[in-house]
Design an enzyme around this catalytic site. Structure first.
Site, PDB file in Angstrom:
ATOM      1  N   ASN A   1      40.422  34.159  35.766  1.00  0.00           N
ATOM      2  CA  ASN A   1      41.730  34.126  36.432  1.00  0.00           C
ATOM      3  C   ASN A   1      42.605  33.015  35.867  1.00  0.00           C
ATOM      4  O   ASN A   1      42.120  31.937  35.514  1.00  0.00           O
ATOM      5  CB  ASN A   1      41.607  34.050  37.953  1.00  0.00           C
TER       6      ASN A   1
ATOM      7  N   GLU B   1      45.989  31.124  36.897  1.00  0.00           N
ATOM      8  CA  GLU B   1      46.962  30.929  37.975  1.00  0.00           C
ATOM      9  C   GLU B   1      48.249  30.312  37.442  1.00  0.00           C
ATOM     10  O   GLU B   1      48.353  29.910  36.277  1.00  0.00           O
ATOM     11  CB  GLU B   1      46.332  30.068  39.080  1.00  0.00           C
TER      12      GLU B   1
ATOM     13  N   CYS C   1      44.445  37.955  37.996  1.00  0.00           N
ATOM     14  CA  CYS C   1      43.004  37.941  38.294  1.00  0.00           C
ATOM     15  C   CYS C   1      42.171  38.081  37.013  1.00  0.00           C
ATOM     16  O   CYS C   1      42.616  38.652  36.013  1.00  0.00           O
ATOM     17  CB  CYS C   1      42.641  39.112  39.190  1.00  0.00           C
TER      18      CYS C   1
ATOM     19  N   GLU D   1      39.676  40.038  36.410  1.00  0.00           N
ATOM     20  CA  GLU D   1      39.352  41.414  35.997  1.00  0.00           C
ATOM     21  C   GLU D   1      40.460  41.991  35.135  1.00  0.00           C
ATOM     22  O   GLU D   1      40.207  42.666  34.133  1.00  0.00           O
ATOM     23  CB  GLU D   1      39.159  42.307  37.225  1.00  0.00           C
TER      24      GLU D   1
ATOM     25  N   CYS E   1      40.126  42.759  43.856  1.00  0.00           N
ATOM     26  CA  CYS E   1      41.270  43.021  44.745  1.00  0.00           C
ATOM     27  C   CYS E   1      41.817  44.433  44.471  1.00  0.00           C
ATOM     28  O   CYS E   1      41.426  45.102  43.498  1.00  0.00           O
ATOM     29  CB  CYS E   1      42.358  41.968  44.536  1.00  0.00           C
TER      30      CYS E   1
ATOM     31  N   CYS F   1      43.390  45.072  40.969  1.00  0.00           N
ATOM     32  CA  CYS F   1      42.383  45.190  39.909  1.00  0.00           C
ATOM     33  C   CYS F   1      41.664  46.530  39.996  1.00  0.00           C
ATOM     34  O   CYS F   1      41.327  47.140  38.977  1.00  0.00           O
ATOM     35  CB  CYS F   1      41.395  44.029  39.983  1.00  0.00           C
TER      36      CYS F   1
HETATM   37  N1  THU Z   1      40.806  36.450  41.988  1.00  0.00           N
HETATM   38  C1  THU Z   1      40.291  37.058  40.885  1.00  0.00           C
HETATM   39  O1  THU Z   1      40.489  36.604  39.750  1.00  0.00           O
HETATM   40  N2  THU Z   1      39.544  38.160  41.057  1.00  0.00           N
HETATM   41  C2  THU Z   1      39.158  38.646  42.253  1.00  0.00           C
HETATM   42  O2  THU Z   1      38.413  39.603  42.307  1.00  0.00           O
HETATM   43  C3  THU Z   1      39.653  38.038  43.489  1.00  0.00           C
HETATM   44  C4  THU Z   1      40.633  36.954  43.321  1.00  0.00           C
HETATM   45  C5  THU Z   1      41.579  35.206  41.797  1.00  0.00           C
HETATM   46  C6  THU Z   1      43.035  35.296  42.071  1.00  0.00           C
HETATM   47  C7  THU Z   1      43.351  33.845  42.376  1.00  0.00           C
HETATM   48  O3  THU Z   1      43.529  33.146  41.154  1.00  0.00           O
HETATM   49  C8  THU Z   1      42.093  33.328  43.034  1.00  0.00           C
HETATM   50  O4  THU Z   1      41.060  34.229  42.659  1.00  0.00           O
HETATM   51  C9  THU Z   1      42.169  33.252  44.536  1.00  0.00           C
HETATM   52  O5  THU Z   1      42.574  34.440  45.096  1.00  0.00           O
END
Ligand code: THU
Length: 160
Positions: free
Chosen positions: A61, A63, A72, A74, A111, A114
């Site tokens: 991920n 941010e 994310c 994925e 999520c 994804c």
């Molecule tokens: N996140 C992911 O990268 N994948 C997931 O399956 C769930 C959430 C990330 C998004 C954000 O950067 C952090 O996790 C918190 O939600």
């Protein structure tokens, strides 16, 4: 009024019970958490995509101070795999999350956005995408991304 019931088969197993190839993919996803850029959530997610020729593409991920601009693990992974290897089908993806100094005990499940991207990957390659969701206590696996997103919107929805 009619109704129908959808059943989803979810395999549940531990890391020790998993096959060598699944162990390898999970370990790649765990390794990928190290590259996550997650200063806002502190939730470090890693993913590893297995391509049909055996190559593995990792992602994590990313941010952003403008929160919705982040992405994310994925989607970073699948977009990278598809950008680099557009003709190499993705057959499996493993996901792991590191938080508060440890990998999560419960499986890290993708999520909704994804899941939507995963179903597009299945459609473009016309191959099921296995999704392996790692947790220290247990791992969940589905044989197809569509198991995680029934009644999904796809390219047929645009034409019918
Ligand atoms: N996140 C992911 O990268 N994948 C997931 O399956 C769930 C959430 C990330 C998004 C954000 O950067 C952090 O996790 C918190 O939600």
């Amino acid at each position: 009024m009619e109704s129908f019931v959808l059943n989803t088969k979810i395999l549940v197993y531990t890391f020790d019970e998993s096959s060598d190839s699944i162990k390898k993919l999970i370990n790649e996803a765990k390794l990928a958490t190290k590259g996550a850029y997650a200063p806002y959530s502190g939730f470090h997610v890693g993913a590893a995509a297995l391509l049909s020729d055996g190559k593995i593409v990792r992602g994590n991920n990313q941010e952003n101070a403008a929160y919705p601009s982040g992405l994310c693990a994925e989607r970073v992974t699948l977009f990278a795999a598809n950008a680099e290897q557009p003709d190499n089908p993705v057959t499996a993806i493993a996901i792991a999350a590191f938080h508060d100094g440890e990998f999560t005990e419960v499986p890290c499940c993708p999520c909704g956005s994804c899941r939507q991207v995963m179903t597009e990957v299945e459609n473009r390659f016309d191959k099921p995408l296995r999704v392996i969701m790692y947790g220290k206590n247990k791992i969940y696996e589905v044989g197809s991304a569509k198991d995680l997103l029934p009644l999904s919107f796809g390219k047929e929805s645009l034409t019918e």
